[in-house]
Design a protein around this motif. Structure first.
Motif, PDB file in Angstrom:
ATOM      1  N   UNK A  35      67.309  34.877  36.876  1.00  0.00           N
ATOM      2  CA  UNK A  35      68.649  34.993  35.950  1.00  0.00           C
ATOM      3  C   UNK A  35      67.703  33.978  34.456  1.00  0.00           C
ATOM      4  N   UNK A  36      67.481  32.942  34.606  1.00  0.00           N
ATOM      5  CA  UNK A  36      65.409  32.588  33.424  1.00  0.00           C
ATOM      6  C   UNK A  36      65.366  32.973  32.644  1.00  0.00           C
ATOM      7  N   UNK A  37      64.471  33.980  33.226  1.00  0.00           N
ATOM      8  CA  UNK A  37      63.482  34.680  32.820  1.00  0.00           C
ATOM      9  C   UNK A  37      64.735  35.451  31.069  1.00  0.00           C
ATOM     10  N   UNK A  38      65.165  35.856  31.572  1.00  0.00           N
ATOM     11  CA  UNK A  38      66.915  36.596  30.839  1.00  0.00           C
ATOM     12  C   UNK A  38      67.107  35.783  29.626  1.00  0.00           C
ATOM     13  N   UNK A  39      67.676  34.434  30.424  1.00  0.00           N
ATOM     14  CA  UNK A  39      68.113  33.537  30.062  1.00  0.00           C
ATOM     15  C   UNK A  39      66.721  32.717  28.444  1.00  0.00           C
ATOM     16  N   UNK A  40      66.151  32.839  28.772  1.00  0.00           N
ATOM     17  CA  UNK A  40      64.911  31.905  27.848  1.00  0.00           C
ATOM     18  C   UNK A  40      64.573  33.195  27.177  1.00  0.00           C
ATOM     19  N   UNK A  41      64.201  34.548  27.451  1.00  0.00           N
ATOM     20  CA  UNK A  41      64.208  35.246  26.155  1.00  0.00           C
ATOM     21  C   UNK A  41      65.522  35.577  25.266  1.00  0.00           C
ATOM     22  N   UNK A  52      66.264  24.217  28.845  1.00  0.00           N
ATOM     23  CA  UNK A  52      66.324  24.033  30.940  1.00  0.00           C
ATOM     24  C   UNK A  52      65.737  21.765  30.719  1.00  0.00           C
ATOM     25  N   UNK A  53      65.048  21.236  30.452  1.00  0.00           N
ATOM     26  CA  UNK A  53      64.962  20.394  29.986  1.00  0.00           C
ATOM     27  C   UNK A  53      66.400  19.387  29.505  1.00  0.00           C
ATOM     28  N   UNK A  54      66.604  19.165  28.941  1.00  0.00           N
ATOM     29  CA  UNK A  54      67.870  19.096  28.572  1.00  0.00           C
ATOM     30  C   UNK A  54      69.241  18.371  29.413  1.00  0.00           C
ATOM     31  N   UNK A 227      73.117  26.505  32.731  1.00  0.00           N
ATOM     32  CA  UNK A 227      74.344  25.584  33.333  1.00  0.00           C
ATOM     33  C   UNK A 227      74.085  25.997  35.029  1.00  0.00           C
ATOM     34  N   UNK A 228      74.540  27.029  34.421  1.00  0.00           N
ATOM     35  CA  UNK A 228      74.964  27.243  36.861  1.00  0.00           C
ATOM     36  C   UNK A 228      73.593  26.652  36.818  1.00  0.00           C
ATOM     37  N   UNK A 229      72.832  27.188  36.577  1.00  0.00           N
ATOM     38  CA  UNK A 229      71.274  26.922  37.835  1.00  0.00           C
ATOM     39  C   UNK A 229      71.220  25.465  37.979  1.00  0.00           C
ATOM     40  N   UNK A 230      72.309  24.434  37.009  1.00  0.00           N
ATOM     41  CA  UNK A 230      72.431  22.815  37.689  1.00  0.00           C
ATOM     42  C   UNK A 230      73.152  22.558  37.710  1.00  0.00           C
ATOM     43  N   UNK A 265      63.654  22.278  38.431  1.00  0.00           N
ATOM     44  CA  UNK A 265      63.213  21.967  37.046  1.00  0.00           C
ATOM     45  C   UNK A 265      61.920  22.726  36.955  1.00  0.00           C
ATOM     46  N   UNK A 266      60.723  22.327  37.728  1.00  0.00           N
ATOM     47  CA  UNK A 266      59.615  22.303  37.148  1.00  0.00           C
ATOM     48  C   UNK A 266      59.034  24.050  37.742  1.00  0.00           C
ATOM     49  N   UNK A 267      59.742  24.956  38.639  1.00  0.00           N
ATOM     50  CA  UNK A 267      59.783  26.125  38.662  1.00  0.00           C
ATOM     51  C   UNK A 267      61.133  26.461  38.026  1.00  0.00           C
ATOM     52  N   UNK A 268      62.282  25.858  37.461  1.00  0.00           N
ATOM     53  CA  UNK A 268      62.553  27.104  36.567  1.00  0.00           C
ATOM     54  C   UNK A 268      61.567  26.830  35.551  1.00  0.00           C
ATOM     55  N   UNK A 269      60.981  26.418  34.806  1.00  0.00           N
ATOM     56  CA  UNK A 269      60.213  26.148  33.802  1.00  0.00           C
ATOM     57  C   UNK A 269      59.166  27.418  33.977  1.00  0.00           C
ATOM     58  N   UNK A 270      58.502  27.133  35.294  1.00  0.00           N
ATOM     59  CA  UNK A 270      57.441  28.236  35.387  1.00  0.00           C
ATOM     60  C   UNK A 270      58.225  29.605  35.465  1.00  0.00           C
ATOM     61  N   UNK A 271      59.054  29.654  36.386  1.00  0.00           N
ATOM     62  CA  UNK A 271      59.754  31.187  36.512  1.00  0.00           C
ATOM     63  C   UNK A 271      60.564  31.636  35.456  1.00  0.00           C
ATOM     64  N   UNK A 272      61.041  31.179  34.551  1.00  0.00           N
ATOM     65  CA  UNK A 272      62.157  32.109  33.298  1.00  0.00           C
ATOM     66  C   UNK A 272      61.028  31.915  32.363  1.00  0.00           C
ATOM     67  N   UNK A 273      60.338  31.328  31.558  1.00  0.00           N
ATOM     68  CA  UNK A 273      58.864  31.506  30.696  1.00  0.00           C
ATOM     69  C   UNK A 273      57.463  32.104  31.154  1.00  0.00           C
ATOM     70  N   UNK A 274      57.406  32.292  32.013  1.00  0.00           N
ATOM     71  CA  UNK A 274      56.090  33.279  32.591  1.00  0.00           C
ATOM     72  C   UNK A 274      57.197  34.797  32.811  1.00  0.00           C
TER      73      UNK A 274
END
Length: 459
Positions: A35-41, A52-54, A227-230, A265-274
């Motif tokens: 769901x992170x791509x949707x969240x970042x959108x 995500x980083x915070x 928040x759920x992702x962590x 976090x690395x995976x989250x940033x990559x999956x969410x942003x890309x």
């Protein structure tokens, strides 16, 4: 013969930072990553990755504090706390113990329901792949897939405790990394094929079809999804209780938390942003669902199979603390009742006399729990909204408040000192974030219920 019991008389713990990292990755890289791509959108290119980083830094900091709460009063030589509630009882006591119990076990129940929903969606994606990835619109129910998932859990839930789950967690962690990489790879291919990056605002979506109020609610819900992702602090103490005592458990757990959270976090940033780059404002709530990618079908099927396998293991990671709490409480309350306290040895024929122990209360209670969570998942099959609500409700008390309060009590930090005020400020800010995210998720749940017909959900 080597001693096979620990200093507390329990079976020897054999966990290492590798197995603990696997448990963490299994617990953290779950359905939330989809769901992170949707969240970042919803949040935009600046606020999305920053959020995500915070959250990752806050979780890493508080997990370090929580690791020192496993033993009391000394974090290396003190008495063990087997559960999160035990740690709160040892350090804080009073009504805070009950507050912790309500927050923790409500969260664990919610996560197991959420994982049942997510796994059934992925299973339905595979079962109906020709429909979902073709031109025809799908009208399929995930009810059957939830029943299948529940039947699998009926068997696995008879695994006695956390200590027997290390291999399942390692397999689940591999599966989570696999489907994350597939989603990432497909997003990269989509971007490379000519999809333009989103050119909207920096902090929110700008779709003309979404009202200002809806945009705000979606931003709040996106914060809950992140928040759920962590959300793994709920089971941190239980994971730490699987570690061998040399080196010290808190030292090993801090290393495992650093490895696990950094990896996720690395995976989250990559999956969410890309994923956001690939879909822009149309990023789906579930990256691997039928509204996401359409081809290649075989690779999407592999990814969804990996999701289902991972969540089979993740369900157990979050369910085992519930099982342990109820069974321990019942044994303490009714020690003379054989149905509750007695294990029966059963020999399996034709397998060389192999035997295992069965506790009938464990069989009945755990089976009933799986049945109830499966039915709840059938009644409330809302992926994004449900995850956001769970994350919002549990993030502040379990990830921030209790670790900070236990650290203050353990370190005897004076009230109104600089350290005390900084820690309380962090806790207060996180409380506000949780309340905002919960409000967004509740509003989304209300909107979903308006058009929902039980047991006729679309996958």
């Amino acid at each position: 013969m080597a001693n096979r019991v620990d200093d507390d008389g329990r079976p020897m713990r054999t966990g290492t930072w590798v197995t603990a990292s696997a448990h963490i990755i299994t617990a953290v890289i779950g359905s939330g990553v989809l769901s992170l791509a949707w969240a970042i959108a919803q949040l935009g290119w600046v606020a999305g990755p920053a959020t995500l980083i915070i959250f990752s830094l806050i979780t890493l900091f508080t997990s370090t504090l929580l690791a020192d709460a496993y033993r009391h009063p000394d974090p290396v030589t003190g008495q063990r706390n087997y559960t999160y509630m035990d740690a709160v009882r040892a350090h804080l006591g009073g009504l805070k113990v009950r507050f912790c119990g309500v927050a923790q076990y409500s969260n664990l129940v919610g996560v197991t329901v959420g994982y049942t929903i997510t796994a059934s969606i992925s299973m339905e994606m595979v079962r109906g792949s020709k429909c979902f990835h073709g031109k025809d619109k799908c009208h399929a129910s995930t009810t059957l897939d939830m029943v299948v998932f529940g039947c699998i859990q009926l068997i696995l839930c008879q695994v006695p405790n956390f200590h027997n789950l290390s291999r399942l967690s390692i397999l689940a962690a591999v599966m989570s990394l696999t489907y994350s990489l597939i989603g990432l790879g497909l997003s990269i291919v989509k971007v490379a094929s000519g999809t333009k990056l989103n050119e909207g605002g920096e902090t929110r979506t700008t779709s003309a079809t979404v009202s200002e109020a809806q945009r705000l609610w979606r931003i709040f819900q996106a914060i809950g999804d992140i928040a759920f992702a962590y959300a793994y602090s709920t089971v941190l103490i239980e994971i730490q209780d699987t570690l061998k005592s040399s080196p010290a458990e808190n030292k090993t757990m801090k290393r495992a938390s650093l490895v696990g959270i950094s990896t996720t976090t690395i995976f989250y940033l990559l999956c969410g942003c890309v994923g956001y780059a690939a879909f822009g404002e149309d990023a789906p709530g579930d990256l691997l669902s039928g509204t996401g990618f359409n081809h290649p079908v075989w690779l999407l099927n592999v990814a969804n199979v990996c999701v289902a396998i991972h969540l089979i293991g993740a369900y157990q990671v979050f369910a085992q603390p519930i099982f342990s709490f109820v069974e321990t409480s019942c044994r303490q309350r009714w020690p003379e009742v054989k149905f509750v306290s007695t294990d029966h040895q059963i020999t399996i024929p034709f397998l060389g006399g192999m035997s295992f122990h069965v506790n009938w209360f464990r069989v009945v209670w755990r089976s009933a729990y799986v049945a109830v969570t499966t039915v709840l998942a059938m009644v409330l099959p809302f992926f994004n909204v449900f995850l956001g609500l769970i994350g919002a409700v549990s993030f502040w008390p379990l990830t921030v408040y209790f670790p900070i309060e236990m650290y203050i009590a353990r370190a005897k930090i004076p009230k109104f000192s600089v350290s005390w005020m900084c820690l309380q400020a962090l806790s207060f800010v996180c409380l506000l974030i949780s309340l905002i995210a919960a409000a967004g998720s509740v509003e989304g749940l209300v909107q979903s219920l308006k058009t929902y017909h039980p047991f006729k959900n679309e996958a």
